[in-house]
Design a protein around this motif. Structure first.
Motif, mmCIF file in Angstrom:
data_model
loop_
_atom_site.group_PDB
_atom_site.id
_atom_site.type_symbol
_atom_site.label_atom_id
_atom_site.label_comp_id
_atom_site.label_asym_id
_atom_site.label_seq_id
_atom_site.Cartn_x
_atom_site.Cartn_y
_atom_site.Cartn_z
ATOM 1 N N THR A 285 -23.225 -3.558 6.584
ATOM 2 C CA THR A 285 -23.065 -3.933 5.212
ATOM 3 C C THR A 285 -22.893 -2.523 4.283
ATOM 4 O O THR A 285 -23.495 -1.522 4.658
ATOM 5 C CB THR A 285 -24.396 -4.692 4.523
ATOM 6 N N GLN A 286 -22.025 -2.580 3.143
ATOM 7 C CA GLN A 286 -22.029 -1.479 2.414
ATOM 8 C C GLN A 286 -21.681 -1.514 1.129
ATOM 9 O O GLN A 286 -20.943 -2.783 0.797
ATOM 10 C CB GLN A 286 -20.756 -0.420 3.234
ATOM 11 N N THR A 287 -21.713 -0.630 0.333
ATOM 12 C CA THR A 287 -20.960 -0.638 -0.876
ATOM 13 C C THR A 287 -19.667 -0.062 -1.015
ATOM 14 O O THR A 287 -19.735 1.113 -0.116
ATOM 15 C CB THR A 287 -21.903 -0.163 -2.155
ATOM 16 N N CYS A 288 -18.736 -0.317 -1.367
ATOM 17 C CA CYS A 288 -17.226 0.168 -1.198
ATOM 18 C C CYS A 288 -16.398 0.403 -2.324
ATOM 19 O O CYS A 288 -16.670 -0.402 -3.475
ATOM 20 C CB CYS A 288 -16.615 -0.511 0.099
ATOM 21 N N THR A 289 -15.496 1.142 -2.268
ATOM 22 C CA THR A 289 -14.459 1.056 -3.195
ATOM 23 C C THR A 289 -13.159 0.373 -2.670
ATOM 24 O O THR A 289 -12.679 -0.573 -3.688
ATOM 25 C CB THR A 289 -14.027 2.674 -3.414
ATOM 26 N N LEU A 290 -12.756 0.775 -1.495
ATOM 27 C CA LEU A 290 -11.576 0.313 -0.928
ATOM 28 C C LEU A 290 -11.671 -0.554 0.189
ATOM 29 O O LEU A 290 -12.584 -0.230 1.276
ATOM 30 C CB LEU A 290 -10.637 1.367 -0.505
ATOM 31 N N VAL A 291 -11.123 -1.524 0.458
ATOM 32 C CA VAL A 291 -11.099 -2.586 1.559
ATOM 33 C C VAL A 291 -9.764 -2.887 1.792
ATOM 34 O O VAL A 291 -9.173 -3.602 0.924
ATOM 35 C CB VAL A 291 -12.274 -3.596 1.572
ATOM 36 N N ALA A 292 -9.243 -2.615 3.064
ATOM 37 C CA ALA A 292 -7.958 -3.125 3.201
ATOM 38 C C ALA A 292 -7.588 -3.333 4.766
ATOM 39 O O ALA A 292 -8.330 -2.571 5.722
ATOM 40 C CB ALA A 292 -6.697 -2.145 2.944
ATOM 41 N N VAL A 293 -6.862 -4.136 5.027
ATOM 42 C CA VAL A 293 -6.463 -4.424 6.503
ATOM 43 C C VAL A 293 -4.994 -4.161 6.506
ATOM 44 O O VAL A 293 -3.970 -4.767 6.001
ATOM 45 C CB VAL A 293 -6.752 -6.016 7.143
ATOM 46 N N ALA A 294 -4.424 -3.296 7.560
ATOM 47 C CA ALA A 294 -3.047 -2.879 7.397
ATOM 48 C C ALA A 294 -2.339 -3.267 8.892
ATOM 49 O O ALA A 294 -3.030 -2.863 9.917
ATOM 50 C CB ALA A 294 -3.103 -1.301 7.302
ATOM 51 N N ASN A 295 -1.505 -3.693 8.613
ATOM 52 C CA ASN A 295 -0.575 -4.120 9.841
ATOM 53 C C ASN A 295 0.564 -3.083 9.639
ATOM 54 O O ASN A 295 1.363 -2.869 10.711
ATOM 55 C CB ASN A 295 0.020 -5.495 9.721
ATOM 56 N N ALA A 296 0.964 -2.542 8.644
ATOM 57 C CA ALA A 296 2.005 -1.571 8.370
ATOM 58 C C ALA A 296 1.391 -0.332 7.526
ATOM 59 O O ALA A 296 0.344 -0.358 7.072
ATOM 60 C CB ALA A 296 3.366 -2.406 7.576
ATOM 61 N N ARG A 297 2.344 0.704 7.820
ATOM 62 C CA ARG A 297 1.923 2.075 7.011
ATOM 63 C C ARG A 297 1.524 1.834 5.505
ATOM 64 O O ARG A 297 0.963 2.596 4.935
ATOM 65 C CB ARG A 297 2.924 3.133 7.251
ATOM 66 N N ILE A 298 2.646 0.923 4.880
ATOM 67 C CA ILE A 298 2.676 1.425 3.500
ATOM 68 C C ILE A 298 2.554 -0.081 2.714
ATOM 69 O O ILE A 298 2.410 -1.274 3.283
ATOM 70 C CB ILE A 298 4.087 1.570 3.069
ATOM 71 N N PHE A 299 1.947 -0.055 1.433
ATOM 72 C CA PHE A 299 1.968 -1.061 0.406
ATOM 73 C C PHE A 299 2.367 -0.578 -0.794
ATOM 74 O O PHE A 299 2.383 0.436 -0.972
ATOM 75 C CB PHE A 299 0.680 -1.712 0.666
ATOM 76 N N GLY A 300 2.337 -1.467 -1.759
ATOM 77 C CA GLY A 300 2.684 -0.956 -3.158
ATOM 78 C C GLY A 300 3.799 -0.408 -3.677
ATOM 79 O O GLY A 300 4.073 0.592 -4.241
ATOM 80 N N GLY A 301 5.064 -0.626 -2.575
ATOM 81 C CA GLY A 301 6.139 -0.061 -3.020
ATOM 82 C C GLY A 301 6.480 1.221 -2.233
ATOM 83 O O GLY A 301 7.118 2.136 -2.829
ATOM 84 N N GLY A 302 5.796 1.547 -1.191
ATOM 85 C CA GLY A 302 5.729 2.788 -0.511
ATOM 86 C C GLY A 302 4.784 3.679 -0.256
ATOM 87 O O GLY A 302 4.749 4.831 0.157
ATOM 88 N N LEU A 303 3.533 3.127 -0.921
ATOM 89 C CA LEU A 303 2.272 4.057 -0.886
ATOM 90 C C LEU A 303 1.794 3.897 0.843
ATOM 91 O O LEU A 303 1.741 2.841 1.143
ATOM 92 C CB LEU A 303 1.085 3.365 -1.831
ATOM 93 N N VAL A 304 1.423 5.013 1.114
ATOM 94 C CA VAL A 304 1.148 5.232 2.600
ATOM 95 C C VAL A 304 -0.555 5.017 2.718
ATOM 96 O O VAL A 304 -1.246 5.952 2.366
ATOM 97 C CB VAL A 304 1.333 6.425 3.144
#
Length: 309
Positions: free
Chosen positions: A196-215
């Motif tokens: 358990t944690q407090t967090c800012t970012l949580v993501a599960v990545a299948n590819a390098r990029i999201f949001g139009g090319g953000l790595v």
């Protein structure tokens, strides 16, 4: 002669979607294919139409951005039907991940033709399950990244605005969401480990990029049989702004508050230790509220003309 289902988004881009769809249909028809137009005016209706006809098709072709590619994944995932992507959106993260042309319909159609002759790429997908997944499809599959923290709040606002386009819209959305941010409480289970944690970012990545090319996950690859869990601990607003700025080149990975770990399966559950998590987004599309479980679906879709390097 092949029978190709095709889905376009004629309402996108102030009429550009209709023009691109018409050009794509003309180019595919010129190749001697029989086209079945499965566009129904909404994402859900087009999905239902494609599912009803998919066993009659030799391939499904989608025309547009990541939202259209995401729709195609739902129809073709873990099924023998191959997917053709004519990338013509503001982001096109999925197309970029498999080396497909962007904003070039003749080149995209040539890749589809090559794919029908045998040049294909088998892609892994993230597979999402949970009680609150948006209709009409459960489980939900994604090709690039599932966002579940501040990244999801940013994606939600970015999805709602029409200007600017591409990565700039994520910058605008970040500037709006960061001042409102309070660290989220989350319980994560990953491959038998739980914390358990407090967090800012949580993501599960299948590819390098999201949001139009953000790595977001530089070492991720759409054909390596693994997912990457990306988490960032609770941060102040200045640190968040710096973190998001570094997503342009992937240099955020050196931040000591950020962790990237390979996983096969991860569960994300809200925890009262922090603010409620926002609904998750994947490939820029709304997936649904927590809790969610994400697992890897290996070689789950065949992309025509793809080159997963």
């Amino acid at each position: 002669m092949r029978t190709l289902g095709i889905i376009t988004n004629p309402t996108s881009g102030s009429g550009r979607g209709a023009r691109r769809g018409a050009e794509a249909k003309a180019a595919l028809a010129a190749g001697g294919h029989h086209l079945v137009d499965l566009s129904r005016g909404s994402w859900a209706a087009s999905y239902e139409a494609a599912m009803a006809r998919r066993d009659e098709l030799d391939a499904l072709v989608v025309v547009g951005g990541d939202g259209m590619a995401h729709l195609g994944l739902q129809v073709c995932a873990e099924h023998s039907l191959p997917l053709g992507i004519i990338a013509a959106g503001s982001g096109d993260d999925i197309a970029m991940a498999v080396g497909l042309p962007r904003h070039d319909i003749p080149a995209s159609v040539r890749r589809i033709e090559e794919g029908l002759r045998g040049l294909t790429a088998n892609l892994d997908l993230g597979k999402v399950d949970g009680d609150a997944i948006e209709e009409p499809c459960r489980p939900r599959y994604f090709g690039a990244v599932l966002s579940a923290g501040l990244d999801a709040a940013v994606a939600s606002y970015a999805r709602a605005i029409t200007f600017p386009r591409g990565p700039l819209k994520y910058k605008v959305a970040t500037m709006r969401e960061v001042p409102r941010f309070r660290p989220y409480g989350v319980r994560i289970s990953a491959d038998g480990r739980e914390w358990t944690q407090t967090c800012t970012l949580v993501a599960v990545a299948n590819a390098r990029i999201f949001g139009g090319g953000l790595v977001i996950s530089p070492e991720s690859h759409v054909a390596d049989g693994r997912l990457e869990l990306v988490t960032a601990d609770a941060m102040g607003k200045r640190d968040i702004a710096r973190l998001f700025a570094k997503l342009k080149d992937g240099s955020h990975v050196t931040d000591p508050l950020l962790r990237i770990q390979q996983v096969d399966k991860v569960s994300i559950v809200p925890d009262p230790s922090g603010a409620p998590l926002p609904p998750a987004f994947a490939d820029g599309e709304l997936v649904g509220a927590m809790p969610l479980t994400v697992s890897i679906a290996r070689a789950a879709v065949t992309v025509l003309g793809g080159r997963a390097q």
